[in-house]
Write an enzyme that holds these catalytic residues in place. Structure first.
Site, PDB file in Angstrom:
ATOM      1  N   GLU A 114       0.892  -1.309   0.060  1.00 32.55           N
ATOM      2  CA  GLU A 114       0.005   0.037   0.015  1.00 32.55           C
ATOM      3  C   GLU A 114       0.859   1.176   0.353  1.00 32.55           C
ATOM      4  O   GLU A 114       2.170   1.679   0.393  1.00 32.55           O
ATOM      5  CB  GLU A 114      -1.386  -0.322   1.390  1.00 32.55           C
ATOM      6  N   CYS A 138       2.359  -5.862  15.265  1.00 32.15           N
ATOM      7  CA  CYS A 138       2.248  -5.015  16.470  1.00 32.15           C
ATOM      8  C   CYS A 138       1.003  -5.143  16.735  1.00 32.15           C
ATOM      9  O   CYS A 138       0.005  -5.333  15.859  1.00 32.15           O
ATOM     10  CB  CYS A 138       2.836  -3.301  16.062  1.00 32.15           C
ATOM     11  N   CYS A 355      -1.649   2.715   7.815  1.00 36.04           N
ATOM     12  CA  CYS A 355      -0.844   1.019   8.114  1.00 36.04           C
ATOM     13  C   CYS A 355      -1.502  -0.261   7.840  1.00 36.04           C
ATOM     14  O   CYS A 355      -2.102  -0.856   8.880  1.00 36.04           O
ATOM     15  CB  CYS A 355      -0.114   1.345   8.705  1.00 36.04           C
TER      16      CYS A 355
HETATM   17  N1  SAH Z   1       7.046  -0.561  11.340  1.00 36.93           N
HETATM   18  C1  SAH Z   1       7.270   0.420  10.668  1.00 36.93           C
HETATM   19  C2  SAH Z   1       7.084   1.391  10.258  1.00 36.93           C
HETATM   20  C3  SAH Z   1       5.374   1.235   9.757  1.00 36.93           C
HETATM   21  S1  SAH Z   1       4.409   1.889  10.531  1.00 36.93           S
HETATM   22  C4  SAH Z   1       7.213   1.019  12.691  1.00 36.93           C
HETATM   23  O1  SAH Z   1       6.905   0.407  13.812  1.00 36.93           O
HETATM   24  O2  SAH Z   1       7.687   2.194  12.747  1.00 36.93           O
HETATM   25  C5  SAH Z   1       4.144   3.654  10.738  1.00 36.93           C
HETATM   26  C6  SAH Z   1       3.631   4.092  11.840  1.00 36.93           C
HETATM   27  O3  SAH Z   1       2.080   4.182  11.831  1.00 36.93           O
HETATM   28  C7  SAH Z   1       4.233   3.185  13.390  1.00 36.93           C
HETATM   29  O4  SAH Z   1       4.422   4.115  13.844  1.00 36.93           O
HETATM   30  C8  SAH Z   1       2.802   2.354  13.572  1.00 36.93           C
HETATM   31  O5  SAH Z   1       3.484   2.670  14.980  1.00 36.93           O
HETATM   32  C9  SAH Z   1       1.714   2.687  13.334  1.00 36.93           C
HETATM   33  N2  SAH Z   1       0.733   2.860  13.057  1.00 36.93           N
HETATM   34  C10 SAH Z   1       0.523   1.664  13.233  1.00 36.93           C
HETATM   35  N3  SAH Z   1      -1.267   1.388  13.685  1.00 36.93           N
HETATM   36  C11 SAH Z   1      -1.469   1.816  14.089  1.00 36.93           C
HETATM   37  C12 SAH Z   1      -2.992   2.536  14.218  1.00 36.93           C
HETATM   38  N4  SAH Z   1      -3.822   1.205  13.605  1.00 36.93           N
HETATM   39  N5  SAH Z   1      -2.898   3.285  14.900  1.00 36.93           N
HETATM   40  C13 SAH Z   1      -2.634   4.474  14.193  1.00 36.93           C
HETATM   41  N6  SAH Z   1      -1.222   4.288  13.956  1.00 36.93           N
HETATM   42  C14 SAH Z   1      -0.158   3.287  13.246  1.00 36.93           C
END
Ligand code: SAH
Length: 364
Positions: A114, A138, A355
């Site tokens: 994406e 996560c 994401c």
């Molecule tokens: N793997 C990397 C980059 C991708 S995620 C990282 O962890 O930083 C990009 C950002 O979006 C990260 O800060 C992640 O924690 C956040 N993120 C993921 N899911 C989310 C959600 N449902 N709401 C808000 N932020 C989110």
């Protein structure tokens, strides 16, 4: 008889030659800038051809070698055979009321990812992916539920920016590598992509306008601090208490928060650069006063900025965002304690712009 023999021998040689080329063929999108320069010199071509090829691929977003009109036909055929070129297909585009556009794209092997375009009056930011899916799992992240399909090649990362430039007909000014995937689990390819984005003759996006976000891969942070370009670093923290972070980011269990802090302190010492922490507040999980105090203590002595992010809710997940007043309370308290802080504006929540959300919708 002799004639027949020669013909058949020639057939075998030609056939073998084609097979060798095919066996050795490697997608052109897998090369970094030096890689393209090397393949040009190995083919005995003049060095200026490398930048011509790269310009076609990334600045002009060419879909095939046949478009590369300033390359001789024989050279295009030779490239086609040895370094196959494919561009991703757009599977779905969602446009938000606020102008945010989210794309789901598919590569020729079927892997998807994406990207998001966030246009405003004075800039066009792209949120790009570094992998198809993600292995980090996560608990609050939609991509985590997909699992990892594969790393993206350098050119597949750059393609996301080129495609948006073409689609919107305007220059991309900023890039954040915050889409699917953990960029530091695909370090070499991500850095190769950033250099193509940054190159003045290619996409010419300023290094300071390119941000990479990691969940905290220490080796990646160390390597990133040794890079000459002034790319920006963001770290997804989401909790400054060990037991809370271990729960939210289960793949990082075993990584001590003080080891991360040490690596970040070294990063700023080596580069002189500030980095940012991303902290998404989740109701009842990481939003207590104890969590807030832990964050204040964690930031002490670090050259950092805290980005408070409104949680994008994932359908079916029990994790929910906090009320705006909690966000404001955190921002005010951090500021009072001399921690630089901002609240990130949430965009595109009506189109599942967070994401992994689009891919998750599609797979369900
Ligand atoms: N793997 C990397 C980059 C991708 S995620 C990282 O962890 O930083 C990009 C950002 O979006 C990260 O800060 C992640 O924690 C956040 N993120 C993921 N899911 C989310 C959600 N449902 N709401 C808000 N932020 C989110």
């Amino acid at each position: 008889m002799l004639h027949q023999y020669i013909n058949s021998a020639m057939f075998h040689v030609k056939h073998r030659h084609a097979r060798i080329i095919r066996a050795m063929s490697k997608p052109i999108k897998s090369f970094n800038i030096e890689g393209v320069q090397d393949l040009v010199s190995e083919a005995g071509l003049p060095s200026f051809r490398a930048m011509q090829i790269l310009t076609w691929l990334y600045a002009k977003g060419a879909d095939s070698y046949s478009e590369m009109s300033n390359l001789p036909k024989a050279m295009r055929d030779q490239l086609e055979e040895a370094y196959p070129l494919s561009t991703p297909e757009i599977v779905m585009v969602n446009e938000s009321r606020d102008g945010t556009r989210k794309y789901l794209i598919k590569f020729d092997d079927g892997a998807t990812t994406e990207m998001v375009a966030l246009p405003s009056d004075d800039r066009l930011t792209v949120c790009a992916s570094s992998q198809s899916g993600c292995a980090m799992k996560c608990s609050f992240c939609a991509t985590g539920q997909l699992g990892l399909t594969r790393n993206l090649l350098p050119g597949e990362i750059v393609d996301q920016i080129s495609m948006i430039q073409k689609d919107l007909g305007r220059r991309v000014t900023n890039v954040v590598v915050m889409g699917q995937g953990e960029p530091f689990a695909n370090f070499e390819n991500v850095v190769a992509a950033l250099r193509i984005l940054n190159h003045p003759k290619l996409l010419n996006i300023g290094a300071r306008h390119i941000t990479v976000s990691t969940c905290g891969v220490i080796r990646g942070i160390e390597s990133f601090s040794k890079i000459d370009e002034q790319f920006t670093l963001a770290v997804s923290l989401h909790a400054a208490r060990q037991e809370v972070r271990d729960k939210l980011m289960p793949k990082l269990t075993g990584q001590r928060l003080d080891t991360l802090k040490h690596a970040l302190s070294k990063y700023s010492n080596l580069t002189g650069r500030r980095f940012s922490f991303e902290y998404s507040l989740m109701k009842g999980l990481n939003d207590s006063d104890e969590d807030l105090q832990a964050l204040i203590d964690y930031c002490a002595g670090l050259l950092c900025h805290v980005n408070l992010i409104p949680l994008n809710e994932i359908p079916g997940s029990r994790i929910s965002p906090v009320a705006p007043k909690v966000m404001n309370h955190w921002a005010e308290t951090l500021e009072r304690n001399h921690v630089a802080v901002s609240i990130r504006k949430s965009r595109g929540s009506d189109i599942a712009a967070a994401c992994g959300q689009l891919a998750l919708q599609q797979s369900k």
